[in-house]
Enzyme design. Structure first.
Site, PDB file in Angstrom:
ATOM      1  N   THR A 204      72.841   9.261 103.783  1.00 37.06           N
ATOM      2  CA  THR A 204      71.615   8.883 103.067  1.00 37.06           C
ATOM      3  C   THR A 204      71.237   7.423 103.292  1.00 37.06           C
ATOM      4  O   THR A 204      70.122   7.016 102.982  1.00 37.06           O
ATOM      5  CB  THR A 204      71.781   9.120 101.555  1.00 37.06           C
ATOM      6  OG1 THR A 204      72.930   8.389 101.090  1.00 37.06           O
ATOM      7  CG2 THR A 204      71.993  10.596 101.259  1.00 37.06           C
TER       8      THR A 204
ATOM      9  N   ASP B 209      73.022  15.375  99.305  1.00 39.26           N
ATOM     10  CA  ASP B 209      74.468  15.210  99.187  1.00 39.26           C
ATOM     11  C   ASP B 209      74.908  15.803  97.841  1.00 39.26           C
ATOM     12  O   ASP B 209      75.138  15.073  96.883  1.00 39.26           O
ATOM     13  CB  ASP B 209      74.806  13.709  99.258  1.00 39.26           C
ATOM     14  CG  ASP B 209      76.256  13.446  99.602  1.00 39.26           C
ATOM     15  OD1 ASP B 209      76.969  14.407  99.937  1.00 39.26           O
ATOM     16  OD2 ASP B 209      76.672  12.274  99.558  1.00 39.26           O
TER      17      ASP B 209
ATOM     18  N   LYS C 268      72.232   6.880  93.565  1.00 35.67           N
ATOM     19  CA  LYS C 268      72.550   8.283  93.278  1.00 35.67           C
ATOM     20  C   LYS C 268      72.895   8.483  91.803  1.00 35.67           C
ATOM     21  O   LYS C 268      72.884   9.606  91.316  1.00 35.67           O
ATOM     22  CB  LYS C 268      73.726   8.734  94.151  1.00 35.67           C
ATOM     23  CG  LYS C 268      73.409   8.760  95.642  1.00 35.67           C
ATOM     24  CD  LYS C 268      74.627   9.202  96.443  1.00 35.67           C
ATOM     25  CE  LYS C 268      74.340   9.216  97.928  1.00 35.67           C
ATOM     26  NZ  LYS C 268      75.524   9.625  98.727  1.00 35.67           N
TER      27      LYS C 268
END
Length: 504
Positions: A200, A258, A290
């Site tokens: 990412t 993910d 995240k």
């Protein structure tokens, strides 16, 4: 059936293999059916494309991606074993997960085993990824997946004194491993840092280290480097550890997703395979990360702790500030340059890079009992400022085939540059991590090692109209132009004055 394999310079949406129609008929293979190809100890899946004229009997032409996966060189004529794939239990288990049901140890092991042996197609792996993304995985499933990924690949034994640091990623410029590994490697423990390529972010740890040294290490090479220097920074690709995870990541990367459960299993399966006994986990949280807040961070830390205990790894998690990039440089060569500069002259290192690196290294020192609790940070800083971390990095670079005397200015960065300037006076009030990541990828990173950005200004910096804020780097002039068009629509920063609004 044994055939001679040839590589053809064609890449499709799905890996394919062209067989002579006579050979296909002998195998009972029709157009579009899945075939398993085995070359030495490597397995892969291809879709059948029978032809009466493109290849002779006894030969098979492999798409370039399939050939690369199997180590087939153009024109080599390597012998491979071809067989038709029969009904797959793992596909039924993937369908079960897709419908929202929990999977047993046996079912997850079968899925992971088939993925690692190349018995599943890209679409089946994609279905598995999306199943875990939307339906999640409970702790027992994550533990089972972690163990299965480790058990179906190579294991590396460096003894009991093995540690590692890991970050869940997503933060641009997070080059701290290039400071942490050489700092901790001054101890009598081993720190074999392994990393996947970026998923990412615009530069993973392996991408950044590849600018300085070879990261494509075989297991024997890694063991030699670590035993000599007590540390390394290597890509997992050639190590053969957790092969199923590598295939899963290949599917995740273009989608930039993910799933949490698979992410935990991915991280810990590779630590199990490397024989890691102690680990510090970096959990950045804040805008554009995240993890949205401290509560979510603590919940994820607990999951890692629970799974770690089940697989024999003592994990200390660190919730870190992640609302803007670490340091000023983003992109493989630019990050390697900044890391090298910081170790050569730590007095001029960005505070965010130096403090985060010393904090995480200090937790490792404390975790293994080398220093008392609360003293790790200063112990790490001392090694950095005394130059011992830099000397150790030079040893590691040399052991991994790089030039230990390389200077920061020797590292090649993008030949095309452009300075983005402030459109008004004010203060930088926000840096958007997601937009920084997207922008750096638009410039060509991580595949173009010299592509990236340098942030002259970060949050709370004062700027004047016309003053440079960001410098863009790329080896493609057209990518610079595309990135400028993107910035005109989505700025990766905000500038505000002290006066927000007047009324009436």
């Amino acid at each position: 059936m044994l055939l001679k394999a040839l590589k053809i310079d064609i890449k499709g949406n799905e890996s394919f293999i062209i067989l002579n129609s006579v050979d296909a008929e002998k195998l009972g293979i029709n157009v579009g059916e899945k075939i398993q190809i085995k070359a030495d100890k490597k397995y892969a899946i291809g879709v059948a494309r029978p032809s009466r004229s493109m290849v002779k009997e006894g030969y098979a032409a492999l798409s370039s991606d399939l050939a690369t996966e199997l180590g087939i060189i153009d024109g080599e004529g390597k012998t491979v074993e071809i067989k038709r794939i029969e009904y797959s239990l793992s596909f039924e288990y993937i369908r079960k997960k897709f419908k929202g049901y929990k999977l047993s140890d046996k079912e997850l092991y079968q899925i992971i085993k088939d993925i690692s042996e190349g018995k599943t197609s890209d679409l089946e792996v994609l279905m598995f990824v999306f199943s875990t993304y939307y339906n999640g995985m409970d702790i027992n499933e994550i533990i089972s997946a972690s163990k299965a990924m480790a058990e179906t690949g190579n294991r590396i034994n460096l003894g009991e004194k093995v540690v590692d640091k890991h970050s869940i990623g997503g933060i641009p410029g997070n080059k701290v491993s290039l400071l942490i590994v050489p700092t901790f490697a001054n101890s009598d423990f081993y720190i074999p840092k392994t990393s996947s390529k970026a998923i990412t972010s615009p530069s993973g740890t392996a991408d950044t280290m590849s600018v300085l040294a070879n990261v494509d290490l075989e297991p024997s090479e890694l063991m030699s480097v670590v035993k000599k220097t007590h540390g390394c920074i290597a890509w997992t690709g050639k190590l053969g550890i957790s092969p199923a995870d590598d295939k899963i990541i290949q599917v995740e990367r273009p989608l930039r997703i993910d799933p949490e459960g698979l992410m935990i299993a991915s991280v810990l399966s590779k630590k199990i395979a490397m024989g890691v006994k102690y680990m510090v986990l970096d959990l950045p949280y804040g805008n554009g990360t995240k993890i949205k807040d401290e509560k979510d961070g603590m919940q994820l830390a607990q999951k890692f702790k629970d799974v770690g205990e089940a697989v024999g790894i003592k994990i200390t998690s660190a919730l870190t500030y992640g609302s803007q990039p670490v340091g000023h440089a983003v992109g493989p060569a630019l990050e390697a340059k900044e890391a090298l500069e910081s170790l050569i002259n730590p007095y001029r290192a960005p505070n965010s890079l130096l403090m985060k690196s010393a904090s995480l290294t200090g937790l490792l020192f404390e975790n293994v009992g080398l220093v008392e609790k609360g003293l790790g940070y200063n112990a790490a800083l001392s090694l950095i400022f005394k130059g011992k971390s830099y000397q150790k990095l030079k040893e590691i670079i040399a052991a991994q085939g790089g030039n230990p005397d390389v200077k920061p200015d020797d590292l090649p960065v993008g030949s095309y540059t452009y300075d983005v300037t402030a459109e008004k006076d004010g203060y930088i009030t926000f840096i958007d991590n997601n937009e920084i990541n997207t922008l750096t990828r638009l410039l060509g990173a991580p595949y173009d090692k010299g592509a990236g950005i340098y942030l002259y200004k970060k949050e709370n910096y004062k700027v004047a109209k016309g003053e440079p804020i960001i410098r863009l780097y790329s080896n493609s002039e057209s990518k610079i132009d595309q990135s400028l068009q993107y910035i005109s629509q989505k700025k990766p920063y905000e500038i505000s004055g002290m006066l927000i609004e007047s009324y009436p």
